[in-house]
Write an enzyme that holds these catalytic residues in place. Structure first.
Site, PDB file in Angstrom:
ATOM      1  N   SER A   1      -7.279  -0.687   6.851  1.00 13.58           N
ATOM      2  CA  SER A   1      -8.970  -0.893   7.115  1.00 13.58           C
ATOM      3  C   SER A   1      -9.719  -2.698   6.936  1.00 13.58           C
ATOM      4  CB  SER A   1      -9.262   0.178   6.346  1.00 13.58           C
ATOM      5  OG  SER A   1      -8.249  -0.241   4.948  1.00 13.58           O
TER       6      SER A   1
ATOM      7  N   LYS B   1       0.773  -1.634   0.078  1.00 11.66           N
ATOM      8  CA  LYS B   1       0.250   0.693   0.222  1.00 11.66           C
ATOM      9  C   LYS B   1       0.749   1.165   0.009  1.00 11.66           C
ATOM     10  CE  LYS B   1      -1.744  -0.873   3.779  1.00 11.66           C
ATOM     11  NZ  LYS B   1      -1.543  -1.741   3.909  1.00 11.66           N
TER      12      LYS B   1
HETATM   13  N1  LIG Z   1      -2.153  -6.026  15.606  1.00  8.76           N
HETATM   14  C1  LIG Z   1      -1.497  -5.703  14.185  1.00  8.76           C
HETATM   15  N2  LIG Z   1      -2.062  -5.575  13.170  1.00  8.76           N
HETATM   16  C2  LIG Z   1      -1.870  -4.951  11.757  1.00  8.76           C
HETATM   17  N3  LIG Z   1      -0.659  -4.466  11.693  1.00  8.76           N
HETATM   18  C3  LIG Z   1      -0.456  -3.735  12.523  1.00  8.76           C
HETATM   19  C4  LIG Z   1      -0.076  -4.420  14.163  1.00  8.76           C
HETATM   20  N4  LIG Z   1       0.747  -3.854  14.953  1.00  8.76           N
HETATM   21  C5  LIG Z   1       0.384  -3.142  14.171  1.00  8.76           C
HETATM   22  N5  LIG Z   1       1.133  -2.795  13.105  1.00  8.76           N
HETATM   23  C6  LIG Z   1       1.531  -1.636  12.272  1.00  8.76           C
HETATM   24  O1  LIG Z   1       0.651  -1.042  12.001  1.00  8.76           O
HETATM   25  C7  LIG Z   1       0.219  -0.561  10.995  1.00  8.76           C
HETATM   26  C8  LIG Z   1      -1.336  -1.147  10.440  1.00  8.76           C
HETATM   27  O2  LIG Z   1      -1.923   0.527  10.400  1.00  8.76           O
HETATM   28  P1  LIG Z   1      -3.439   1.090   9.603  1.00  8.76           P
HETATM   29  O3  LIG Z   1      -3.522   2.096  10.707  1.00  8.76           O
HETATM   30  O4  LIG Z   1      -3.249   0.770   8.834  1.00  8.76           O
HETATM   31  O5  LIG Z   1      -4.561  -0.800  10.338  1.00  8.76           O
HETATM   32  S1  LIG Z   1      -5.849  -0.640  10.811  1.00  8.76           S
HETATM   33  O6  LIG Z   1      -6.874   0.140   9.435  1.00  8.76           O
HETATM   34  O7  LIG Z   1      -6.439   0.286  11.520  1.00  8.76           O
HETATM   35  O8  LIG Z   1      -6.656  -1.690  10.885  1.00  8.76           O
HETATM   36  C9  LIG Z   1       1.089  -1.727   9.250  1.00  8.76           C
HETATM   37  O9  LIG Z   1       1.308  -1.154   8.746  1.00  8.76           O
HETATM   38  P2  LIG Z   1       1.655  -1.848   7.002  1.00  8.76           P
HETATM   39  O10 LIG Z   1       2.563  -2.473   7.370  1.00  8.76           O
HETATM   40  O11 LIG Z   1       1.833   0.090   6.323  1.00  8.76           O
HETATM   41  O12 LIG Z   1       0.682  -2.049   6.607  1.00  8.76           O
HETATM   42  C10 LIG Z   1       1.813  -2.666  10.592  1.00  8.76           C
HETATM   43  O13 LIG Z   1       3.426  -2.135  10.736  1.00  8.76           O
HETATM   44  N1  LIG Z   2       5.725  -5.020  -5.746  1.00  9.27           N
HETATM   45  C1  LIG Z   2       6.892  -5.632  -5.007  1.00  9.27           C
HETATM   46  N2  LIG Z   2       7.604  -6.739  -5.357  1.00  9.27           N
HETATM   47  C2  LIG Z   2       8.483  -6.662  -4.054  1.00  9.27           C
HETATM   48  N3  LIG Z   2       8.473  -5.969  -3.084  1.00  9.27           N
HETATM   49  C3  LIG Z   2       7.655  -5.036  -2.826  1.00  9.27           C
HETATM   50  C4  LIG Z   2       6.683  -4.566  -3.689  1.00  9.27           C
HETATM   51  N4  LIG Z   2       5.325  -3.303  -3.901  1.00  9.27           N
HETATM   52  C5  LIG Z   2       6.496  -3.492  -2.378  1.00  9.27           C
HETATM   53  N5  LIG Z   2       7.320  -3.814  -2.154  1.00  9.27           N
HETATM   54  C6  LIG Z   2       7.866  -4.228  -0.534  1.00  9.27           C
HETATM   55  O1  LIG Z   2       7.037  -4.921   0.542  1.00  9.27           O
HETATM   56  C7  LIG Z   2       7.984  -4.806   1.471  1.00  9.27           C
HETATM   57  C8  LIG Z   2       5.749  -3.912   1.910  1.00  9.27           C
HETATM   58  O2  LIG Z   2       5.549  -3.025   1.254  1.00  9.27           O
HETATM   59  P1  LIG Z   2       4.417  -1.436   2.007  1.00  9.27           P
HETATM   60  O3  LIG Z   2       3.996  -0.655   0.608  1.00  9.27           O
HETATM   61  O4  LIG Z   2       5.433  -1.163   3.002  1.00  9.27           O
HETATM   62  O5  LIG Z   2       3.344  -2.306   2.415  1.00  9.27           O
HETATM   63  P2  LIG Z   2       2.365  -1.918   3.345  1.00  9.27           P
HETATM   64  O6  LIG Z   2       2.391  -0.185   3.224  1.00  9.27           O
HETATM   65  O7  LIG Z   2       0.939  -3.044   3.104  1.00  9.27           O
HETATM   66  O8  LIG Z   2       2.825  -2.563   4.403  1.00  9.27           O
HETATM   67  C9  LIG Z   2       8.342  -3.192   1.159  1.00  9.27           C
HETATM   68  O9  LIG Z   2       9.613  -3.757   1.797  1.00  9.27           O
HETATM   69  C10 LIG Z   2       8.334  -2.874   0.016  1.00  9.27           C
HETATM   70  O10 LIG Z   2       9.937  -2.307  -0.550  1.00  9.27           O
END
Ligand SMILES: Nc1ncnc2c1ncn2[C@@H]1O[C@H](COP(=O)(O)OS(=O)(=O)O)[C@@H](OP(=O)(O)O)[C@H]1O
Ligand SMILES: Nc1ncnc2c1ncn2[C@@H]1O[C@H](COP(=O)(O)OP(=O)(O)O)[C@@H](O)[C@H]1O
Length: 197
Positions: free
Chosen positions: A106, A38
């Site tokens: 979400s 994302k």
């Molecule tokens: N328990 C748990 N579940 C999911 N994610 C967790 C949790 N704890 C910490 N994190 C970190 O928080 C990021 C997600 O936050 P969000 O605000 O997008 O979550 S939500 O929409 O309220 O479900 C998410 O970031 P992204 O990896 O960028 O998605 C995680 O790094």
């Molecule tokens: N298409 C892709 N191919 C390989 N690695 C990816 C790709 N898109 C994202 N990544 C890597 O995957 C990891 C998670 O991506 P990120 O954008 O932070 O995901 P999210 O915000 O959904 O947690 C990061 O290390 C990013 O560099």
């Protein structure tokens, strides 16, 4: 009460601000599991939109969970409140004529429906980053899946907390390795016609 309405009448309209920015504002809402891509897609899209002359603001965990929502965790209740506040903030930007790119797990249909209702159906463009759990878990850039599997983090999306895939998103993208530029291009081409004045 009448006085309050008089003040609101004097606030410049969204249309006025959109004309100044020469764009139509929308909320582009990325949903998907942690590690799905994302944030990567949101920032590449933002870059492309700025290059094309659009004015945007990203909302994501970095600027929301560390600030306005720093009192919230990951229980169902806290996630609902997280998304509710984010949607309200997105709506404020929208009313300034600014394109908002939201990047949040979400995880449930209910949460995304609530966001859609707050933002308004016509202005809510839901993009599902449909990356399989196995790939997200393999990427695991923050080591969170490993901790969740070890029981060190509770309520972790996809492991011990649900993720409900959207049934009818504006767009669904598969974020697999060599396709990232193509994926961003596809998103860009889908949203731009709706952003042009
Ligand atoms: N328990 C748990 N579940 C999911 N994610 C967790 C949790 N704890 C910490 N994190 C970190 O928080 C990021 C997600 O936050 P969000 O605000 O997008 O979550 S939500 O929409 O309220 O479900 C998410 O970031 P992204 O990896 O960028 O998605 C995680 O790094
Ligand atoms: N298409 C892709 N191919 C390989 N690695 C990816 C790709 N898109 C994202 N990544 C890597 O995957 C990891 C998670 O991506 P990120 O954008 O932070 O995901 P999210 O915000 O959904 O947690 C990061 O290390 C990013 O560099």
């Amino acid at each position: 009460m009448n006085n309050i309405h008089t003040v609101f009448d004097k606030i410049k309209s969204r249309q006025f601000k959109e004309r100044i920015l020469n764009q139509h504002a929308k909320v582009i809402w990325f949903t998907g599991m942690s590690g799905s891509g994302k944030t990567t897609l949101a920032s590449l899209l933002e870059e492309k939109l700025f290059d094309a002359g659009f004015f945007c603001q990203i909302l994501d965990g970095d600027n929301v969970r560390s600030g306005i929502n720093n009192n919230l965790g990951f229980s169902e209740e806290d996630r609902v409140e997280n998304i509710r506040r984010i949607a309200e903030v997105a709506r404020l930007f929208l009313n300034c004529g600014i394109i908002v790119i939201c990047s949040f797990i979400s995880p449930t249909k209910h949460m995304r429906q609530m966001a859609k209702e707050i933002i308004g159906e016509d202005d809510f463009l839901e993009i599902f980053v449909n990356t399989p759990l196995e790939i997200c878990e393999k990427r695991d850039p923050k080591g969170l899946y490993k901790k969740a599997r070890a029981g060190e983090i509770k309520d972790f999306t996809g492991i011990t907390s649900p993720f409900e895939a959207p049934e009818n998103p504006f767009l669904s993208v598969e974020n697999a390795e060599p396709e990232i530029e193509k994926t961003v291009e596809r998103i860009f081409k889908s949203v731009v016609p709706l952003l042009r004045q």
